[in-house]
Design an enzyme around this catalytic site. Structure first.
Site, PDB file in Angstrom:
ATOM      1  N   TRP A  89      -5.545   1.944  10.830  1.00  0.00           N
ATOM      2  CA  TRP A  89      -5.494   1.674   9.725  1.00  0.00           C
ATOM      3  C   TRP A  89      -5.537   0.167   8.672  1.00  0.00           C
ATOM      4  O   TRP A  89      -5.781  -0.308   7.501  1.00  0.00           O
ATOM      5  CB  TRP A  89      -4.233   2.662   8.463  1.00  0.00           C
ATOM      6  CG  TRP A  89      -4.896   2.692   6.333  1.00  0.00           C
ATOM      7  CD1 TRP A  89      -3.211   2.552   5.956  1.00  0.00           C
ATOM      8  CD2 TRP A  89      -6.035   2.954   6.204  1.00  0.00           C
ATOM      9  NE1 TRP A  89      -3.714   2.618   4.200  1.00  0.00           N
ATOM     10  CE2 TRP A  89      -5.512   2.697   4.710  1.00  0.00           C
ATOM     11  CE3 TRP A  89      -7.114   3.388   6.254  1.00  0.00           C
ATOM     12  CZ2 TRP A  89      -6.731   2.845   3.263  1.00  0.00           C
ATOM     13  CZ3 TRP A  89      -8.027   3.590   5.708  1.00  0.00           C
ATOM     14  CH2 TRP A  89      -7.593   3.324   3.905  1.00  0.00           C
ATOM     15  N   TYR A  91       1.053  -1.471   0.161  1.00  0.00           N
ATOM     16  CA  TYR A  91      -0.251   0.086  -0.197  1.00  0.00           C
ATOM     17  C   TYR A  91       1.047   1.565   0.002  1.00  0.00           C
ATOM     18  O   TYR A  91       0.961   2.394  -0.665  1.00  0.00           O
ATOM     19  CB  TYR A  91      -0.572   0.125   1.344  1.00  0.00           C
ATOM     20  CG  TYR A  91      -1.885   1.471   1.665  1.00  0.00           C
ATOM     21  CD1 TYR A  91      -2.710   1.830   0.515  1.00  0.00           C
ATOM     22  CD2 TYR A  91      -1.119   2.212   2.859  1.00  0.00           C
ATOM     23  CE1 TYR A  91      -3.297   2.847   0.644  1.00  0.00           C
ATOM     24  CE2 TYR A  91      -2.467   3.601   2.167  1.00  0.00           C
ATOM     25  CZ  TYR A  91      -2.952   3.767   1.676  1.00  0.00           C
ATOM     26  OH  TYR A  91      -3.992   5.080   1.903  1.00  0.00           O
ATOM     27  N   GLU A 108     -11.464   5.232   4.904  1.00  0.00           N
ATOM     28  CA  GLU A 108     -11.313   6.103   5.124  1.00  0.00           C
ATOM     29  C   GLU A 108     -12.673   6.160   6.397  1.00  0.00           C
ATOM     30  O   GLU A 108     -11.626   6.657   7.512  1.00  0.00           O
ATOM     31  CB  GLU A 108     -10.752   7.631   4.964  1.00  0.00           C
ATOM     32  CG  GLU A 108      -9.838   7.512   4.124  1.00  0.00           C
ATOM     33  CD  GLU A 108      -8.616   7.076   4.233  1.00  0.00           C
ATOM     34  OE1 GLU A 108      -8.429   7.199   5.597  1.00  0.00           O
ATOM     35  OE2 GLU A 108      -7.342   6.894   4.085  1.00  0.00           O
TER      36      GLU A 108
END
Length: 188
Positions: free
Chosen positions: A49, A19, A41
């Site tokens: 995350w 990522y 998000e």
């Protein structure tokens, strides 16, 4: 061989490294990807995350491949389905917000031609902001720009898009490049 330096937040988890290397900080102008990150998000609020990243495929399946029109048309039955889906974070407020935000996303598309034009319209000259970042401590959690975008989106009715989430969205979609100056992914 020279050691490759990455931003320390991605650690060594292969999913996180991928990522970091392939997505984070790279400019995104595609509305479907911008919508995907809006959903992800918002789901991340209060969580790490990596927790969301590990469920990304679950979110893709649960939210119709991040097709904004399909998500905007979700019904109470879909909300119930989502609340029973172990592939996502089952938080009723976040699920309702995702559906509501899809409708508002489409309203912005109607008003501005695309969500991309709306978001990038906030950026100076519609260009990515490349910050000087020597240490992770130099990376802010929010900025005046994220404050302004978040304020406008909240005024439009968006949920789970406060200034910190907005700034994370800006980083994820490359409106802001906060890679460390010595990171292999730093450009500009």
């Amino acid at each position: 061989m020279t050691e490759q330096i990455r931003c320390g937040w991605c650690g060594t988890d292969p999913l996180y490294v991928k990522y970091h290397d392939e997505e984070w900080g790279k400019p995104v102008y595609d509305d479907q990807i911008l919508f995907e990150f809006l959903i992800l998000e918002g789901a991340q609020a209060g969580l790490s995350w990596i927790t969301i990243l590990k469920r990304r495929d679950g979110y893709r399946n649960a939210f119709a491949g991040f097709d904004v029109a399909k998500v905007a048309a979700f019904t109470e039955a879909d909300e119930d389905r989502l609340m029973n889906d172990p592939g996502i974070i089952r938080n009723k407020l976040k699920v309702k917000a995702a559906i509501n935000n899809a409708k508002l996303f489409m309203a912005i598309q109607d008003e501005f031609g695309s969500f991309s034009d709306y978001m990038w319209g906030f950026a100076p000259n519609k260009k990515p902001i490349v910050n000087k970042v020597r240490t992770l401590g130099d990376v802010p959690a929010r900025t005046e720009l994220s404050d302004a975008i978040s304020k406008d989106m909240k005024k439009r009715g968006f949920k789970f898009f406060g200034t910190t989430i907005c700034y994370a969205h800006m980083q994820a979609t490359g409106m802001v490049n906060d890679h460390l100056d010595n990171c292999i992914c730093k450009q500009g």
